[in-house]
Design an enzyme around this catalytic site. Structure first.
Site, PDB file in Angstrom:
ATOM      1  N   HIS A 207      -5.705  49.465  14.106  1.00  0.00           N
ATOM      2  CA  HIS A 207      -4.930  48.518  14.925  1.00  0.00           C
ATOM      3  C   HIS A 207      -5.089  47.118  14.344  1.00  0.00           C
ATOM      4  CE1 HIS A 207      -3.692  46.091  18.404  1.00  0.00           C
ATOM      5  NE2 HIS A 207      -3.129  47.178  18.892  1.00  0.00           N
ATOM      6  N   CYS A 245       1.238  47.527  15.827  1.00  0.00           N
ATOM      7  CA  CYS A 245       1.395  46.931  17.160  1.00  0.00           C
ATOM      8  C   CYS A 245       2.341  45.738  17.030  1.00  0.00           C
ATOM      9  CB  CYS A 245       0.034  46.507  17.703  1.00  0.00           C
ATOM     10  SG  CYS A 245       0.123  45.825  19.369  1.00  0.00           S
ATOM     11  N   HIS A 272       2.702  50.908  18.589  1.00  0.00           N
ATOM     12  CA  HIS A 272       2.591  50.181  19.859  1.00  0.00           C
ATOM     13  C   HIS A 272       3.808  49.278  19.912  1.00  0.00           C
ATOM     14  CE1 HIS A 272      -2.098  50.333  20.394  1.00  0.00           C
ATOM     15  NE2 HIS A 272      -1.547  51.533  20.349  1.00  0.00           N
ATOM     16  N   ASP A 317       3.109  48.921  25.117  1.00  0.00           N
ATOM     17  CA  ASP A 317       1.786  48.289  25.095  1.00  0.00           C
ATOM     18  C   ASP A 317       1.662  47.415  26.340  1.00  0.00           C
ATOM     19  OD1 ASP A 317      -0.734  47.684  24.193  1.00  0.00           O
ATOM     20  OD2 ASP A 317      -0.117  47.148  22.178  1.00  0.00           O
ATOM     21  N   HIS A 318       0.771  46.467  26.314  1.00  0.00           N
ATOM     22  CA  HIS A 318       0.481  45.652  27.499  1.00  0.00           C
ATOM     23  C   HIS A 318       1.729  45.376  28.347  1.00  0.00           C
ATOM     24  CE1 HIS A 318      -2.820  43.714  24.805  1.00  0.00           C
ATOM     25  NE2 HIS A 318      -3.034  44.995  25.024  1.00  0.00           N
ATOM     26  N   TYR A 331      -2.644  46.603  31.648  1.00  0.00           N
ATOM     27  CA  TYR A 331      -2.569  48.065  31.721  1.00  0.00           C
ATOM     28  C   TYR A 331      -2.261  48.602  33.119  1.00  0.00           C
ATOM     29  CZ  TYR A 331      -3.960  48.305  26.868  1.00  0.00           C
ATOM     30  OH  TYR A 331      -3.966  48.184  25.504  1.00  0.00           O
TER      31      TYR A 331
END
Ligand code: CS2
Ligand code: MN
Length: 356
Positions: A207, A245, A272, A317-318, A331
């Site tokens: 990542h 990501c 991501h 993702d977030h 999350y």
């Protein structure tokens, strides 16, 4: 493309497997064992139990995020060999339970860093944000004390608790570690694990550093395309791959995400996909996944994955905190579920438009 959803386990996540099961398309689960400290062996019974719990809920697990890397591996201290042996044994056991991809990161001391976990976005929602000036004011070695005093904002869900009490010691250990030394230590790690990954068919997916620039004077080596080029060459095997990501790399507008996907496509095992709004160099906040809410064009990102024939795993993702939800910052359920629906919609449209 196989859509997935990250889950921290029934003890550590406000989202339930039953909820994940009802997200359109029933995504696969990206799981972890968050209580096992970096460097330790993942016990077989724990992996078996995690898989069983997910299976019993009608879901699959083929990706782990993350099996964390012990700092001795990053600093090259003698303890690393014991930690690498544990990592190798963990890879073997995970493969027995059908795991295909392991996401990890090589960030010294801190995992992802933000200065505000609850920045109001103006519509009643909140999101994670980062301001370089705020970070510049922090004395990192005092973060543990700041957290202990209950100060809000600097204790991050991404930071590993086992490292927070040892910050002074950790900063000392990294004092002489240059970017080159960190890359050499990553090479030592990869040279040990990749042959095992090849044999057991488990892909490693690093990542990027978040944010993608150095902070607190610590070295960082996964920030841009040049860094990726270097790390893929450290061990030139498809098993030495990437988690790309978008929101993380995208915090630096010089990172052209669709171009990076097209360039490194075959080595991307885990995508991501999220958006980010960059205000000025070093200052950004997270937003919904929708292109028009942020600085990234999610259509172009999904198109690049389609064009490169991406068959790996993907996840939103977030997310923001919306509709009064409380949970792990970044999350929650709602905004990430909206993210999946949006990404699946873009994907379906791209697939069908290209069939004609
Ligand atoms: C973050 C990271 O962007 C992200 O996905 O939440 O915590 C990430 O999971 C780790 O850095 C991967 O090891
Ligand atoms: Mn990410």
């Amino acid at each position: 493309m196989k859509m997935t959803f990250r889950w921290f386990g029934s003890k550590d996540d406000s989202v339930t497997l039953e909820q994940i099961r009802q997200i359109p398309g029933s995504p696969g689960v990206v799981g972890t064992l968050p209580d096992i400290p970096a460097g330790e062996l993942w016990p077989k019974e724990r992996i078996a139990a995690l898989k069983k719990e997910i299976h019993d809920a009608g879901l699959e697990i083929e990706v782990i995020e993350s099996v964390n890397i012990h700092d001795s591996i990053k600093t090259g201290e003698p303890e690393r060999d014991r930690c690498i042996d544990n990592y190798i044994a963990t890879i073997k056991t995970l493969s027995e339970y059908g795991i295909k991809v392991i996401c990890y990161n090589f960030m010294p001391v801190f995992d992802w860093t933000r200065t505000n976990l609850y920045k109001p976005l103006g519509d009643g929602s909140t999101a994670l944000s980062y301001e370089q000036d705020e970070v510049n004011k922090i004395n990192p070695e005092n973060i543990a004390e700041t957290i202990a005093k209950g100060a809000k904002g600097y204790s991050l869900p991404g930071w590993e608790p086992s490292r927070m009490g040892r910050l002074k010691e950790l900063f000392a250990a990294y004092k002489n570690i240059t970017e080159e030394a960190l890359a050499a230590n990553l090479k030592y790690f990869l040279q040990a694990v990749i042959p095992v990954c090849e044999k057991y068919d488990v892909k490693m997916a690093i990542h990027p550093d978040d944010p993608p620039w150095g902070i607190f004077g610590l070295p960082r080596i996964v920030k841009n395309a040049a860094d990726i080029e270097r790390l893929l060459a450290l061990v030139d095997s498809p098993y030495n791959g990437l988690t790309l990501c978008s929101g993380c790399f995208g915090a630096n507008p010089q990172n052209d995400i669709p171009a990076m996907i097209r360039r490194f496509g075959k080595r991307i095992h885990f995508a991501h996909v999220r958006n980010v709004k960059v205000h000025s160099p070093g200052n950004f906040n997270e937003v919904s996944h929708l292109s028009s809410d942020g600085s990234l064009d999610l259509y172009e990102i999904m198109k690049a994955y389609y064009d490169t024939g991406f068959t790996g795993y993907m996840r939103p993702d977030h997310g923001r905190m919306i509709w009064g939800e409380e949970g792990r910052p970044g999350y929650g359920l709602y905004d990430r579920a909206l993210g999946i629906a949006y990404l699946n919609g873009l994907w379906e449209a791209i697939v069908k438009a290209n069939r004609r």
